[in-house]
Write a protein that holds these residues in place. Structure first.
Motif, mmCIF file in Angstrom:
data_model
loop_
_atom_site.group_PDB
_atom_site.id
_atom_site.type_symbol
_atom_site.label_atom_id
_atom_site.label_comp_id
_atom_site.label_asym_id
_atom_site.label_seq_id
_atom_site.Cartn_x
_atom_site.Cartn_y
_atom_site.Cartn_z
ATOM 1 N N ARG A 71 0.834 -1.274 -0.076
ATOM 2 C CA ARG A 71 -0.023 -0.100 -0.124
ATOM 3 C C ARG A 71 0.904 1.285 0.204
ATOM 4 O O ARG A 71 0.417 2.108 -0.665
ATOM 5 N N ALA A 118 -5.270 1.982 -8.910
ATOM 6 C CA ALA A 118 -6.150 2.686 -7.678
ATOM 7 C C ALA A 118 -7.254 1.636 -7.218
ATOM 8 O O ALA A 118 -7.533 1.601 -5.863
ATOM 9 N N LEU A 119 -7.861 1.053 -7.976
ATOM 10 C CA LEU A 119 -8.829 -0.260 -7.421
ATOM 11 C C LEU A 119 -8.103 -1.196 -6.663
ATOM 12 O O LEU A 119 -8.705 -1.416 -5.439
ATOM 13 N N ASP A 133 -5.314 -1.051 -4.997
ATOM 14 C CA ASP A 133 -4.946 -0.267 -3.770
ATOM 15 C C ASP A 133 -6.030 -0.270 -2.785
ATOM 16 O O ASP A 133 -6.001 -0.461 -1.394
ATOM 17 N N GLN A 134 -7.377 -0.270 -3.033
ATOM 18 C CA GLN A 134 -8.471 -0.238 -2.190
ATOM 19 C C GLN A 134 -8.860 -1.700 -1.759
ATOM 20 O O GLN A 134 -9.115 -1.800 -0.858
ATOM 21 N N TYR A 142 -6.616 -3.628 -1.257
ATOM 22 C CA TYR A 142 -5.708 -4.134 -0.402
ATOM 23 C C TYR A 142 -6.005 -3.429 1.174
ATOM 24 O O TYR A 142 -5.731 -3.862 2.095
ATOM 25 N N ALA A 143 -6.711 -2.277 1.027
ATOM 26 C CA ALA A 143 -7.355 -1.657 2.208
ATOM 27 C C ALA A 143 -7.971 -2.660 2.912
ATOM 28 O O ALA A 143 -8.180 -2.723 3.965
ATOM 29 N N ASP A 144 -8.770 -3.309 1.939
ATOM 30 C CA ASP A 144 -9.877 -4.232 2.374
ATOM 31 C C ASP A 144 -9.241 -5.355 3.280
ATOM 32 O O ASP A 144 -9.557 -6.026 4.370
#
Length: 291
Positions: A240, A261-262, A264-265, A267-269
């Motif tokens: 990240r 960008a998608l 990356d989100q 990986y936030a999950d």
């Protein structure tokens, strides 16, 4: 003549990289924020643990760094007891941290003002590559500095390339991370589909890896992804950080990175699931949890 190398930062990458230098006959001095780690290194390799960065870099021909992020680089390079103020004139500074191109350019200018060479030289290959001396190193800086540092970097790398002026190494690493993000997500979706379709995912991989779908990720991570094992070095938190650098640079150079960008989100999950230290192949677990 035996060369002296200082290595600053003994994390999962720096620790074995410094070890390869020692094994190849370099006189190695190490410094780590946690002093016990530096002492541990000297019990495994021939070299000296130093109590300060200034002592580690004093008189060294080469200074390697592998730390966390931009702020850590600024601290170890620009502090009064840091690298730039205390390195010997003519020394080559080699930064293996994955960081921004802007900080690489800043440090190169500061180094040049003191007649020091500087290479931004991020690596690819992960912990396994570092331990096996099989990293890929992508460098930014002058040809003269590169030529002086090449033999040392070859101690822990299978490929070392000069990509352009200061910052070019970091930008090349960004390209690497952008490509990996899409590949891992694609592989995760493919394996998830195979599982839900009632197929033997391992047999599927054995077939499709012989064709156009083949990739390093498929060859090296599909088996552990199928087994739900995510303990292979390069953590989601680090990815990240890297993807944040990529997206920031993309805004500067007007690149459009919708998939990056998608992912990356996504990986936030994974972080929200508690997988901060899982390796990057853990994207498949997010899909399984949503089934």
């Amino acid at each position: 003549m035996t060369k002296t190398a200082a290595f600053i930062g003994l994390g999962v990458m720096g620790y074995p990289m410094a070890g390869h230098l020692a094994n190849q006959g370099y006189q190695v001095r190490v410094w780590n924020r946690t002093a016990a780690k530096a002492q541990q290194w000297t019990e495994q390799y021939s070299g000296q643990a130093c109590d300060s960065i200034a002592n580690a870099v004093h008189g060294a021909d080469l200074v390697m760094t592998c730390v966390g992020a931009d702020k850590d680089l600024i601290e170890v390079y620009e502090a009064a007891d840091g690298i730039i103020a205390n390195a010997a004139e003519g020394a080559i500074l080699i930064d293996h941290t994955t960081a921004s191109a802007a900080v690489a350019e800043r440090l190169a200018q500061a180094a040049a003002a003191r007649s020091l060479g500087f290479l931004d030289a991020p690596v690819s290959g992960g912990q396994q590559g570092a331990e096996n001396g099989q990293l890929t190193v992508m460098c930014g800086g002058s040809q003269a500095s590169f030529d002086k540092a090449l033999a040392a970097m070859e101690c822990y790398a299978r490929a070392v390339n000069l990509m352009g002026d200061a910052g070019a190494g970091q930008k090349t690493k960004m390209v690497n991370q952008i490509a990996i993000a899409g590949l891992v997500q694609g592989l995760s979706e493919a394996l998830h589909f195979a599982e839900n379709a009632g197929l033997d995912a391992s047999r599927v991989v054995d077939v499709i890896s012989k064709g156009a779908a083949q990739s390093w990720q498929m060859e090296n991570r599909s088996g552990t992804m199928i087994e739900g094992e995510f303990e292979h070095g390069f953590a989601v938190d680090w990815m990240r950080k890297d993807l944040g650098i990529c997206l920031d640079e993309a805004r500067k150079n007007h690149s459009t990175l919708p998939v990056t960008a998608l992912v990356d989100q996504f990986y936030a999950d994974i972080q929200a699931m508690g997988g901060n230290r899982w390796d990057t192949s853990s994207l498949i677990e997010r899909l399984r949890c949503r089934s």
